[in-house]
Design an enzyme around this catalytic site. Sequence first.
Site, mmCIF file in Angstrom:
data_model
loop_
_atom_site.group_PDB
_atom_site.id
_atom_site.type_symbol
_atom_site.label_atom_id
_atom_site.label_comp_id
_atom_site.label_asym_id
_atom_site.label_seq_id
_atom_site.Cartn_x
_atom_site.Cartn_y
_atom_site.Cartn_z
ATOM 1 N N THR A 89 17.249 15.565 0.631
ATOM 2 C CA THR A 89 16.963 15.402 -0.689
ATOM 3 C C THR A 89 18.072 16.148 -1.729
ATOM 4 O O THR A 89 18.352 17.282 -1.294
ATOM 5 C CB THR A 89 15.394 15.957 -1.181
ATOM 6 O OG1 THR A 89 15.212 16.011 -2.432
ATOM 7 C CG2 THR A 89 15.356 17.502 -0.507
ATOM 8 N N GLU A 90 17.909 15.520 -2.877
ATOM 9 C CA GLU A 90 18.398 16.139 -3.998
ATOM 10 C C GLU A 90 18.027 17.507 -4.569
ATOM 11 O O GLU A 90 18.573 18.498 -5.054
ATOM 12 C CB GLU A 90 18.690 15.380 -5.252
ATOM 13 C CG GLU A 90 19.425 15.685 -6.354
ATOM 14 C CD GLU A 90 19.338 14.414 -7.516
ATOM 15 O OE1 GLU A 90 20.054 13.389 -7.116
ATOM 16 O OE2 GLU A 90 18.727 14.786 -8.556
ATOM 17 N N LEU A 105 18.571 10.480 4.682
ATOM 18 C CA LEU A 105 18.407 11.179 3.333
ATOM 19 C C LEU A 105 18.218 12.883 3.615
ATOM 20 O O LEU A 105 17.420 13.283 4.007
ATOM 21 C CB LEU A 105 17.377 10.925 2.276
ATOM 22 C CG LEU A 105 17.474 11.284 0.947
ATOM 23 C CD1 LEU A 105 18.519 10.514 0.292
ATOM 24 C CD2 LEU A 105 16.320 11.146 0.342
ATOM 25 N N HIS A 157 20.055 3.559 -1.431
ATOM 26 C CA HIS A 157 18.986 4.377 -1.541
ATOM 27 C C HIS A 157 17.984 3.845 -2.495
ATOM 28 O O HIS A 157 16.797 3.517 -2.089
ATOM 29 C CB HIS A 157 19.251 5.773 -2.111
ATOM 30 C CG HIS A 157 17.843 6.533 -2.239
ATOM 31 N ND1 HIS A 157 17.261 7.020 -1.292
ATOM 32 C CD2 HIS A 157 17.494 7.265 -3.281
ATOM 33 C CE1 HIS A 157 16.171 7.971 -1.500
ATOM 34 N NE2 HIS A 157 16.241 8.052 -3.135
ATOM 35 N N ALA A 184 0.901 -1.216 -0.012
ATOM 36 C CA ALA A 184 0.000 0.063 -0.100
ATOM 37 C C ALA A 184 1.009 1.236 -0.065
ATOM 38 O O ALA A 184 0.750 2.113 0.575
ATOM 39 C CB ALA A 184 -0.989 0.116 1.168
ATOM 40 N N GLN A 192 21.378 2.046 -6.110
ATOM 41 C CA GLN A 192 21.692 3.316 -6.457
ATOM 42 C C GLN A 192 22.333 3.940 -4.646
ATOM 43 O O GLN A 192 21.511 3.842 -3.632
ATOM 44 C CB GLN A 192 20.771 4.276 -6.644
ATOM 45 C CG GLN A 192 20.857 5.705 -6.473
ATOM 46 C CD GLN A 192 19.893 6.598 -7.431
ATOM 47 O OE1 GLN A 192 18.723 6.732 -6.719
ATOM 48 N NE2 GLN A 192 19.965 6.887 -8.527
ATOM 49 N N ASP A 208 10.729 -8.227 0.588
ATOM 50 C CA ASP A 208 9.832 -9.426 0.365
ATOM 51 C C ASP A 208 9.345 -9.946 -0.727
ATOM 52 O O ASP A 208 9.342 -10.945 -1.351
ATOM 53 C CB ASP A 208 8.617 -8.969 1.450
ATOM 54 C CG ASP A 208 8.930 -8.548 2.829
ATOM 55 O OD1 ASP A 208 10.267 -8.231 2.974
ATOM 56 O OD2 ASP A 208 8.215 -8.744 3.651
ATOM 57 N N LEU A 230 8.934 8.459 -7.945
ATOM 58 C CA LEU A 230 7.505 8.770 -7.611
ATOM 59 C C LEU A 230 6.728 8.897 -8.895
ATOM 60 O O LEU A 230 5.477 8.505 -8.984
ATOM 61 C CB LEU A 230 7.239 10.192 -7.142
ATOM 62 C CG LEU A 230 7.999 10.259 -5.428
ATOM 63 C CD1 LEU A 230 7.866 11.608 -4.914
ATOM 64 C CD2 LEU A 230 7.469 9.133 -4.643
ATOM 65 N N GLY A 250 3.149 3.923 -2.772
ATOM 66 C CA GLY A 250 2.382 4.762 -4.192
ATOM 67 C C GLY A 250 1.839 3.982 -5.073
ATOM 68 O O GLY A 250 0.876 3.842 -5.761
HETATM 69 C C1 LIG Z 1 13.651 9.006 2.196
HETATM 70 C C2 LIG Z 1 13.617 8.634 0.847
HETATM 71 C C3 LIG Z 1 13.068 9.758 0.153
HETATM 72 C C4 LIG Z 1 12.709 9.691 -1.403
HETATM 73 N N1 LIG Z 1 12.577 10.867 -2.300
HETATM 74 C C5 LIG Z 1 11.933 10.582 -3.384
HETATM 75 C C6 LIG Z 1 11.784 11.628 -4.244
HETATM 76 O O1 LIG Z 1 11.765 12.799 -3.926
HETATM 77 N N2 LIG Z 1 11.323 11.592 -5.377
HETATM 78 C C7 LIG Z 1 11.279 10.224 -6.261
HETATM 79 O O2 LIG Z 1 10.962 10.111 -7.135
HETATM 80 N N3 LIG Z 1 11.708 9.107 -5.359
HETATM 81 C C8 LIG Z 1 12.036 9.252 -4.118
HETATM 82 N N4 LIG Z 1 12.312 8.023 -3.370
HETATM 83 C C9 LIG Z 1 12.092 6.795 -3.855
HETATM 84 C C10 LIG Z 1 10.706 6.445 -3.846
HETATM 85 O O3 LIG Z 1 10.113 7.155 -2.720
HETATM 86 C C11 LIG Z 1 10.468 4.869 -3.707
HETATM 87 O O4 LIG Z 1 11.197 4.455 -4.737
HETATM 88 C C12 LIG Z 1 9.050 4.814 -3.936
HETATM 89 O O5 LIG Z 1 7.937 5.654 -3.068
HETATM 90 C C13 LIG Z 1 8.586 3.265 -3.881
HETATM 91 O O6 LIG Z 1 7.282 3.219 -3.627
HETATM 92 P P1 LIG Z 1 6.455 1.616 -3.803
HETATM 93 O O7 LIG Z 1 5.190 2.110 -3.968
HETATM 94 O O8 LIG Z 1 7.274 0.849 -4.807
HETATM 95 O O9 LIG Z 1 6.899 0.979 -2.489
HETATM 96 P P2 LIG Z 1 6.772 1.669 -0.851
HETATM 97 O O10 LIG Z 1 6.093 2.914 -0.858
HETATM 98 O O11 LIG Z 1 7.936 1.406 -0.223
HETATM 99 O O12 LIG Z 1 5.566 0.644 0.050
HETATM 100 C C14 LIG Z 1 5.791 -0.787 -0.193
HETATM 101 C C15 LIG Z 1 4.502 -1.399 0.585
HETATM 102 O O13 LIG Z 1 4.681 -2.733 0.518
HETATM 103 C C16 LIG Z 1 4.017 -3.075 1.506
HETATM 104 N N5 LIG Z 1 4.657 -4.767 1.839
HETATM 105 C C17 LIG Z 1 5.984 -4.808 1.530
HETATM 106 N N6 LIG Z 1 6.427 -6.196 2.112
HETATM 107 C C18 LIG Z 1 5.239 -6.673 2.236
HETATM 108 C C19 LIG Z 1 4.755 -7.997 2.541
HETATM 109 N N7 LIG Z 1 5.409 -9.030 2.504
HETATM 110 N N8 LIG Z 1 3.425 -8.340 2.692
HETATM 111 C C20 LIG Z 1 2.533 -7.307 2.585
HETATM 112 N N9 LIG Z 1 2.898 -6.084 2.468
HETATM 113 C C21 LIG Z 1 4.075 -5.707 2.119
HETATM 114 C C22 LIG Z 1 4.437 -2.284 2.627
HETATM 115 O O14 LIG Z 1 3.506 -2.422 3.805
HETATM 116 C C23 LIG Z 1 4.186 -0.908 1.821
HETATM 117 O O15 LIG Z 1 2.752 -0.767 2.090
HETATM 118 C C24 LIG Z 1 12.689 8.437 -2.000
HETATM 119 C C25 LIG Z 1 13.074 7.176 -1.191
HETATM 120 C C26 LIG Z 1 13.411 7.130 0.116
HETATM 121 C C27 LIG Z 1 13.746 6.210 1.176
#
Ligand SMILES: Cc1cc2nc3c(=O)[nH]c(=O)nc-3n(C[C@H](O)[C@H](O)[C@H](O)COP(=O)(O)OP(=O)(O)OC[C@H]3O[C@@H](n4cnc5c(N)ncnc54)[C@H](O)[C@@H]3O)c2cc1C
Length: 594
Positions: free
Chosen positions: A254-255, A252, A353, A13, A240, A221, A400, A15
């Site tokens: 931010t850039e 972090l 990162h 859950a 990265q 996972d 994002l 993005g």
């Molecule tokens: C500090 C930080 C700053 C960042 N800033 C930027 C930015 O400004 N711009 C940009 O483009 N990117 C940025 N990034 C990168 C970007 O935020 C992430 O790559 C992106 O948000 C990942 O989104 P996601 O939905 O793939 O995963 P996540 O948002 O990590 O969500 C993962 C989801 O999976 C669920 N999950 C995981 N394992 C399991 C399991 N076994 N069973 C059930 N649920 C599970 C978790 O509960 C969670 O809801 C940043 C990252 C970090 C760490």
Amino acid sequence: MQFHKYDVVIVGAGGAGMRAAIESGQQARTAVLTKLYPTRSHTGAAQGGMCAALANVEEDNWEWHTFDTVKGGDYLVDQDAAEIMAKEAIDAVLDLEKMGLPFNRTPEGKIDQRRFGGHTRNHGEAAVRRACYAADRTGHMILQTLYQNCIKHEVEFFNEFYVLDICLTETADGPVCTGAVALELATGEIHVFQAKAVVFATGGFGKVFKTTSNAHTLTGDGMAIVFRKGLPLEDMEFYQFHPTGLAGLGILLTEGARGEGGILRNDSGERFMERYAPTIKDLAPRDMVARAMATEVREGRGCGPHKDYVLLDLTHLGAEVLDAKLPDITEFSRTYLGIDPVEEPVPVYPTAHYAMGGIPTNIKGEVLRDAENVVPGLYAAGECACVSVHGANRLGTNSLLDINVFGRRAGIAAAEYAKAHDFVDLPEAPEVPVVAMVDKLNASTGGERVANIRTELQQTMDANASVYRTEDTLKQALHDVQALKERFDRVAIQDHGKRYNTDLLEAVELGFLLELAEVLVLGAINRKESRGGHAREDYTTRDDVNFLRHTMAYKQISDDDTTKKTGFGGLTADIRLDYKPVVITRYQPMERKY
Ligand SMILES: Cc1cc2nc3c(=O)[nH]c(=O)nc-3n(C[C@H](O)[C@H](O)[C@H](O)COP(=O)(O)OP(=O)(O)OC[C@H]3O[C@@H](n4cnc5c(N)ncnc54)[C@H](O)[C@@H]3O)c2cc1C
């Protein structure tokens, strides 16, 4: 054991998962399973922005964005996917605006945009303003906005449900995905979810490293679960390192701080990026800036008592700009280092990162089982997936964007698939592998502790598989990881209760991390070139003749192997590396200068 039946099950859950759920939830009965409460997902920690060539502040177009993404990724990017992402970026931002996201505005009321690393005007002439942002809380705003819209569309959430396995049913045409198995944190109960389509959106695995910007929960996972089923992982050696982690902590900054004009300096106050990237200097792509910083420190131009970091100078920006555009990171620096960026430069050093690699998918989000064929009913999006839009190095603000564009695509594709197909039977006793794994951990009387193995894993990865790598360091890492895997077999947990047994789950997560670390290191040993985030000191140039190709890593599972039936254990199984061609449409690989 409890049983559920949904058209579409989305795992994660963040993005990507919630963007998928908004689409799927409007067309099909959709459940989201998440180990964290949705708004605690790591997307909420994203700071700097999400890019789209809106041209709100200056001239820009999606073709320039595509080119920057391809060049930033050191030409390992699949260009068809990058084109889609850059084109659909514009609607992705406007969709979020319509859903209610409070972006920063220009004086005329348009969405404001700022500069970010590697994003340029006209194929590299100068930095361009392409990143849309909400102060330095862009990810927080995205996550809240998406969650509200999921609620509006009556998506059902199963919070604090740990998915630990997927169900693949063998058919004459190969495996089909038919569901997922989860452990409910509050009760310890096992739940089987039958589904026509499953979307993995489980995020990254930064916790294989010690110094990381990633949350404690980012343990890869989803990637490890599909890998254990014999499905491939793509380009895992490309990890990265973000240049500006708070020194010694990895938190972090931010850039966007450099996008607003921040400057990196060495011990003599020199703006050293002028030597490494004369045109765009501090706004070069992350891999180049991270290497430049590591080089300054190695060559004795680092700062501080141990000369082991450089400085990020924001003092010339003034309190007003920092307050309006970078309030959170200003506060982080004050809180964690006791340094006020208004008055003094901030000590920074690269921090682990982002995973460029992951579960291979096509542009619809369908998961590949080899270089060509998909697994019907199985989808992936976001950081756990590899489309591959980031190639060997992701540009800032492109993640994002990726989660919104490909989260949406995966959600639509999964719902359409579910509408067009009937339920397929689950494999027999689908809960058995998870029950067996939990029982094994509970019964273990071995003397090994989760925390010790995790610490040693993170130490060897930081020391041997980080910004710079060589055959020797990588072999050391491989040796260490394999030894830790053997020890993991004897790991014991202290809590044997049912409710909120985080002890048990941390052990499971450590198993995932060990698996992924081995894939990362093996891929890195085999890639005898330097490209993007993978910098080999023994092979310092990019080698397009031999390595302009994606790595595909498979876990070898022999037919008589009992681990195939359980899907777990067998951590020492061999890994086979294969390859997949890079999709090149318009941009032939060129030398990468900035
Ligand atoms: C500090 C930080 C700053 C960042 N800033 C930027 C930015 O400004 N711009 C940009 O483009 N990117 C940025 N990034 C990168 C970007 O935020 C992430 O790559 C992106 O948000 C990942 O989104 P996601 O939905 O793939 O995963 P996540 O948002 O990590 O969500 C993962 C989801 O999976 C669920 N999950 C995981 N394992 C399991 C399991 N076994 N069973 C059930 N649920 C599970 C978790 O509960 C969670 O809801 C940043 C990252 C970090 C760490």
